[in-house]
Write a protein that holds these residues in place. Structure first.
Motif, PDB file in Angstrom:
ATOM      1  N   ASN A   1      10.539   0.951  14.627  1.00  0.00           N
ATOM      2  CA  ASN A   1       9.699   0.254  15.609  1.00  0.00           C
ATOM      3  C   ASN A   1      10.140   0.608  16.982  1.00  0.00           C
ATOM      4  O   ASN A   1      11.253   0.352  17.530  1.00  0.00           O
ATOM      5  N   SER A   2       9.465   0.899  17.956  1.00  0.00           N
ATOM      6  CA  SER A   2       9.447   1.503  19.147  1.00  0.00           C
ATOM      7  C   SER A   2      10.018   0.404  20.234  1.00  0.00           C
ATOM      8  O   SER A   2      11.018   0.497  21.097  1.00  0.00           O
ATOM      9  N   GLU A   3       9.711  -0.875  19.933  1.00  0.00           N
ATOM     10  CA  GLU A   3      10.228  -2.103  20.806  1.00  0.00           C
ATOM     11  C   GLU A   3      11.742  -2.417  20.576  1.00  0.00           C
ATOM     12  O   GLU A   3      12.463  -2.357  21.450  1.00  0.00           O
ATOM     13  N   ILE A   4      12.092  -2.229  19.155  1.00  0.00           N
ATOM     14  CA  ILE A   4      13.587  -2.432  18.959  1.00  0.00           C
ATOM     15  C   ILE A   4      14.318  -1.415  19.289  1.00  0.00           C
ATOM     16  O   ILE A   4      15.277  -1.764  20.001  1.00  0.00           O
ATOM     17  N   TYR A   5      13.757  -0.347  19.160  1.00  0.00           N
ATOM     18  CA  TYR A   5      14.627   0.945  19.652  1.00  0.00           C
ATOM     19  C   TYR A   5      14.896   1.021  21.182  1.00  0.00           C
ATOM     20  O   TYR A   5      16.082   1.282  21.794  1.00  0.00           O
ATOM     21  N   SER A   6      13.669   0.656  21.783  1.00  0.00           N
ATOM     22  CA  SER A   6      13.957   0.587  23.342  1.00  0.00           C
ATOM     23  C   SER A   6      14.774  -0.549  23.814  1.00  0.00           C
ATOM     24  O   SER A   6      15.581  -0.404  24.694  1.00  0.00           O
ATOM     25  N   SER A   7      14.671  -1.717  23.192  1.00  0.00           N
ATOM     26  CA  SER A   7      15.672  -2.820  23.536  1.00  0.00           C
ATOM     27  C   SER A   7      17.117  -2.651  23.417  1.00  0.00           C
ATOM     28  O   SER A   7      17.750  -2.759  24.102  1.00  0.00           O
ATOM     29  N   LEU A   8      17.309  -1.705  22.311  1.00  0.00           N
ATOM     30  CA  LEU A   8      18.802  -1.467  22.135  1.00  0.00           C
ATOM     31  C   LEU A   8      19.254  -0.548  23.038  1.00  0.00           C
ATOM     32  O   LEU A   8      20.359  -0.592  23.443  1.00  0.00           O
ATOM     33  N   GLU A   9      18.480   0.599  23.631  1.00  0.00           N
ATOM     34  CA  GLU A   9      18.667   1.334  24.806  1.00  0.00           C
ATOM     35  C   GLU A   9      19.048   0.527  25.910  1.00  0.00           C
ATOM     36  O   GLU A   9      19.957   0.863  26.785  1.00  0.00           O
ATOM     37  N   ILE A  10      18.217  -0.388  26.312  1.00  0.00           N
ATOM     38  CA  ILE A  10      18.090  -1.080  27.430  1.00  0.00           C
ATOM     39  C   ILE A  10      19.144  -2.128  27.513  1.00  0.00           C
ATOM     40  O   ILE A  10      19.851  -2.317  28.433  1.00  0.00           O
ATOM     41  N   GLU A  11      19.548  -2.571  26.323  1.00  0.00           N
ATOM     42  CA  GLU A  11      20.953  -3.525  26.093  1.00  0.00           C
ATOM     43  C   GLU A  11      22.105  -2.681  26.707  1.00  0.00           C
ATOM     44  O   GLU A  11      22.833  -3.424  27.324  1.00  0.00           O
ATOM     45  N   TYR A  12      22.145  -1.589  26.208  1.00  0.00           N
ATOM     46  CA  TYR A  12      23.364  -0.820  26.760  1.00  0.00           C
ATOM     47  C   TYR A  12      23.321  -0.834  28.422  1.00  0.00           C
ATOM     48  O   TYR A  12      24.352  -0.672  29.141  1.00  0.00           O
ATOM     49  N   LEU A  13      22.321  -0.247  29.055  1.00  0.00           N
ATOM     50  CA  LEU A  13      22.116  -0.131  30.230  1.00  0.00           C
ATOM     51  C   LEU A  13      22.560  -1.391  31.116  1.00  0.00           C
ATOM     52  O   LEU A  13      23.233  -1.556  31.971  1.00  0.00           O
ATOM     53  N   LYS A  14      21.948  -2.433  30.432  1.00  0.00           N
ATOM     54  CA  LYS A  14      22.170  -3.997  31.096  1.00  0.00           C
ATOM     55  C   LYS A  14      23.538  -4.274  30.925  1.00  0.00           C
ATOM     56  O   LYS A  14      24.176  -4.823  31.952  1.00  0.00           O
ATOM     57  N   ASN A  15      24.168  -4.037  29.886  1.00  0.00           N
ATOM     58  CA  ASN A  15      25.591  -4.189  29.617  1.00  0.00           C
ATOM     59  C   ASN A  15      26.571  -3.414  30.587  1.00  0.00           C
ATOM     60  O   ASN A  15      27.496  -4.061  31.448  1.00  0.00           O
ATOM     61  N   ILE A  16      26.474  -2.370  30.586  1.00  0.00           N
ATOM     62  CA  ILE A  16      27.441  -1.305  31.701  1.00  0.00           C
ATOM     63  C   ILE A  16      26.898  -1.959  33.178  1.00  0.00           C
ATOM     64  O   ILE A  16      27.877  -1.456  33.816  1.00  0.00           O
ATOM     65  N   ASP A  17      25.739  -2.242  33.238  1.00  0.00           N
ATOM     66  CA  ASP A  17      25.562  -2.675  34.599  1.00  0.00           C
ATOM     67  C   ASP A  17      26.620  -3.687  35.336  1.00  0.00           C
ATOM     68  O   ASP A  17      26.626  -3.774  36.457  1.00  0.00           O
ATOM     69  N   LYS A  18      27.106  -4.389  34.431  1.00  0.00           N
ATOM     70  CA  LYS A  18      27.836  -5.593  34.637  1.00  0.00           C
ATOM     71  C   LYS A  18      29.351  -5.368  34.659  1.00  0.00           C
ATOM     72  O   LYS A  18      30.213  -6.522  34.802  1.00  0.00           O
TER      73      LYS A  18
END
Length: 213
Positions: free
Chosen positions: A169-186
């Protein structure tokens, strides 16, 4: 990200030193396989064109495919039929793996040469997986912005969730990658490093289950 970069350089160098014997065994296995069965004779390493942060580079892997599954152009390999990629539920289906290739793929051992990519600065240990140029462009259109911003990684939040998420599922795949980006941003540098190390250890759980195929 300087601490992360330093960590990549030091650990990749140490791992290449520590794993020199297993790497040599794998190379010899590929050579011997080709001697026993001429139809499996091939180069030990495979180069594929990938994109990291919009920049093309050649990713290095052990060659696990039968020669008839490959098309070599300008020193780089392109699979005529290739493995399924986790984007849009489509992409590649692997064609023919050699017996040694099957073993290497099952336990992710074909990815070991990517330590050279990390040492060269093309990749990092934790980040979004690099895609071939056509799929990279398609991923950006589908909102996978992490692939444009972050250096490509050997593993990441997607790979560590392989056992429990529907990654077709491309939405799940994308959300997991964006999750990493959002986490390290903080996070500060030390927190990012600790976060990366935790992802690496969680990836080992998937690796030891032999879920590479």
């Amino acid at each position: 990200m300087y601490l992360k970069y330093f960590f990549d350089k030091v650990i990749s160098f140490l791992l290449l030193s520590i794993l020199s014997v297993p790497v040599t065994v794998i190379i010899l296995s590929i050579i011997i396989e080709g001697l026993i069965k001429p139809e499996y004779k091939r180069s030990c390493f495979l180069l594929e064109k990938r994109i990291t942060r919009g920049i093309p580079f050649m990713i290095c892997k052990f060659n696990i495919a039968c020669p008839q599954s490959l098309n070599i152009k300008n020193g780089a390999a392109f699979f005529i039929s290739y493995r399924r990629d986790l984007i849009e539920g489509e992409g590649y289906i692997i064609g023919n793996l050699t017996p040694v290739g099957n073993i290497l793929k099952k336990w992710y051992l074909d990815e070991l040469p990517q330590l050279f990519n990390i040492l060269a600065g093309n990749m990092t240990f934790v980040g979004p997986r690099p895609l071939p140029p056509p799929l990279f462009d398609k991923s950006l259109k589908n909102g996978m912005i992490a692939k444009k911003i972050l250096r490509a990684g050997v593993t990441g939040t997607v790979q560590m969730n392989k056992s429990c998420a529907d990654l077709s599922n491309s939405e799940i795949y994308s959300s997991l990658e964006i999750e990493y980006l959002k986490n390290i941003d903080k996070m500060n540098a030390l927190e990012i490093l600790c976060y990366d190390i935790s992802i690496i250890f969680k990836t080992f759980y998937v690796l030891f289950r032999g879920e590479g195929l």
